[in-house]
Design a protein around this motif. Structure first.
Motif, PDB file in Angstrom:
ATOM      1  N   ASN A  32       0.793  -1.233   0.000  1.00 41.15           N
ATOM      2  CA  ASN A  32       0.000   0.000   0.000  1.00 41.15           C
ATOM      3  C   ASN A  32       0.824   1.282   0.000  1.00 41.15           C
ATOM      4  N   LYS A  55      -7.833  -0.029  -4.448  1.00 43.34           N
ATOM      5  CA  LYS A  55      -7.710   1.317  -3.884  1.00 43.34           C
ATOM      6  C   LYS A  55      -6.306   1.882  -4.100  1.00 43.34           C
ATOM      7  N   THR A  56      -5.298   1.051  -3.844  1.00 44.62           N
ATOM      8  CA  THR A  56      -3.913   1.496  -4.031  1.00 44.62           C
ATOM      9  C   THR A  56      -3.608   1.680  -5.517  1.00 44.62           C
ATOM     10  N   LYS A  59      -3.867   5.038  -7.084  1.00 47.82           N
ATOM     11  CA  LYS A  59      -2.919   6.080  -6.684  1.00 47.82           C
ATOM     12  C   LYS A  59      -1.547   5.915  -7.336  1.00 47.82           C
TER      13      LYS A  59
END
Length: 366
Positions: A32, A55-56, A59
């Protein structure tokens, strides 16, 4: 090469060696820590990037980032690199090791759980260890002795332990230890799980079992060396003992794992005059209760799956402040007693046992 666990301490040091020697990085795999990973992508320009979850992935500054275990396994299969550095933490490292083996790749292994869980199913001739203790043994033994140490003049192998953050605490104080206390390691800067494992001595229990698979012997023991400059020793049948001494820096074992030959100075040597005295201690069961099963684990190595799963379950509870520190060892010993006669016949049975064990722990502990 492929680097699994690129943002952890081993991964960062691996990339430092890659930077120094101009080694191409084909793939980066991380959890993460997207900020460190993004800086690594910018510098090393890998062909593949895989992270832990969706989710990671959102990014990451990479056009085709993948996520999840299946993506890691697919990447290993697609990669052209001969070498996979596996520095993933915990059970996440097991299937990637097996996949790399299946693909005929060399494996520089820092993930303890691979051998602890599945040592009997792994061809250790394709593995170079990159933790300080096993590297120390590897360094001390000749090529012939590395395959089966008992074929040589070897009487016994020793690895050392730091004793962890609580080594100087009383038994009563250990019961009150907080996470902050446990993570205050006196010698090494490591990740959360491995620092907890150092304090319980589970880390050394794992390393003894790993040494069994790597060097094909049960004649292995450990003791505490408080300054962590002696990492491993070989006791020879002629009465002599040799020791591997180096600073507490993982770049040395990493360099030997990823380079064909090491001629440069990777670390400055230890100045023993500056070190002065060394202190050695027995690993006492009263302070480190899991050490009572060391010989049982060597005789029944399938129990490695049980110890590993129970340890991960217990650490999760400790991190959530649901149990005190000393309960970690109690949970492990309880699970070993329950599954003492387990026998594992295939890789699939490892994962079946893990599911069964987790159900047992949830029903018994919650």
């Amino acid at each position: 090469m492929v680097v699994l666990g690129s943002t952890g301490s081993i991964g960062v040091n691996t990339l430092e060696i890659a930077r120094r020697y101009g080694i191409e990085i084909e793939a980066l795999v991380a959890g993460n820590n997207y900020e460190v990973l993004n800086s690594q992508i910018k510098e090393f320009k890998p062909r593949y990037v895989v992270v832990k979850d969706l989710k990671t992935a959102g990014k990451i500054d990479f056009p085709d980032v993948k996520y999840g275990e299946e993506a890691v396994l697919d990447m290993i299969e697609r990669s052209k690199s001969d070498l996979v550095v596996n520095a993933l933490v915990g059970d996440a490292g097991l299937r990637p090791t097996l996949k790399a083996q299946e693909c005929g790749k060399k494996i520089a292994l820092a993930n303890k759980e691979s051998l602890v869980n599945a040592g009997k199913f792994i061809d250790t001739s394709k593995i170079t260890p990159i933790d300080s203790e096993h590297f120390g043994l590897w360094y001390l033994l000749s090529e012939k002795c590395r395959v089966k140490s008992e074929k040589c003049n070897v009487k016994k192998l020793y690895i050392t332990a730091s004793g962890g953050a609580l080594r100087d605490w009383s038994l009563e104080d250990i019961k009150k230890a907080t996470l902050k206390d446990v993570l205050n390691h006196p010698n090494w800067s490591m990740g959360v799980k491995i620092t907890i494992d150092s304090a319980t001595m589970v880390n050394k229990l794992f390393e003894v079992l790993e040494a069994k698979w790597l060097f094909d012997t049960d004649k292995i023991d450990a003791f505490i060396e408080t300054k962590s400059i002696i990492h491993a020793l070989v006791e020879w049948k002629d009465g002599s003992t040799t020791a591997h001494i180096s600073k507490t820096d993982m770049k040395l074992p990493i360099a030997f794992a990823v380079l064909d030959e090491v001629k440069d100075e990777i670390l400055s040597p230890v100045n023993l005059l500056e070190v002065g005295g060394l202190e050695f201690r027995k690993i006492e069961v009263e302070k480190y209760p899991v050490w009572e099963i060391k010989d049982l684990l060597l005789n029944k190595p399938d129990l490695g799956v049980v110890v590993n799963s129970a340890n991960e379950y217990a650490i999760d509870l400790f991190l959530k402040e649901k149990i005190p520190f000393n309960k970690i060892s109690n949970i492990i010993l309880s699970a070993v007693k329950k599954y003492e006669n387990i026998e594992i016949g295939s890789v699939d049975e490892i994962f079946e046992l893990k599911k069964d064990l987790n159900s047992y722990l949830e029903s018994e502990i919650g």
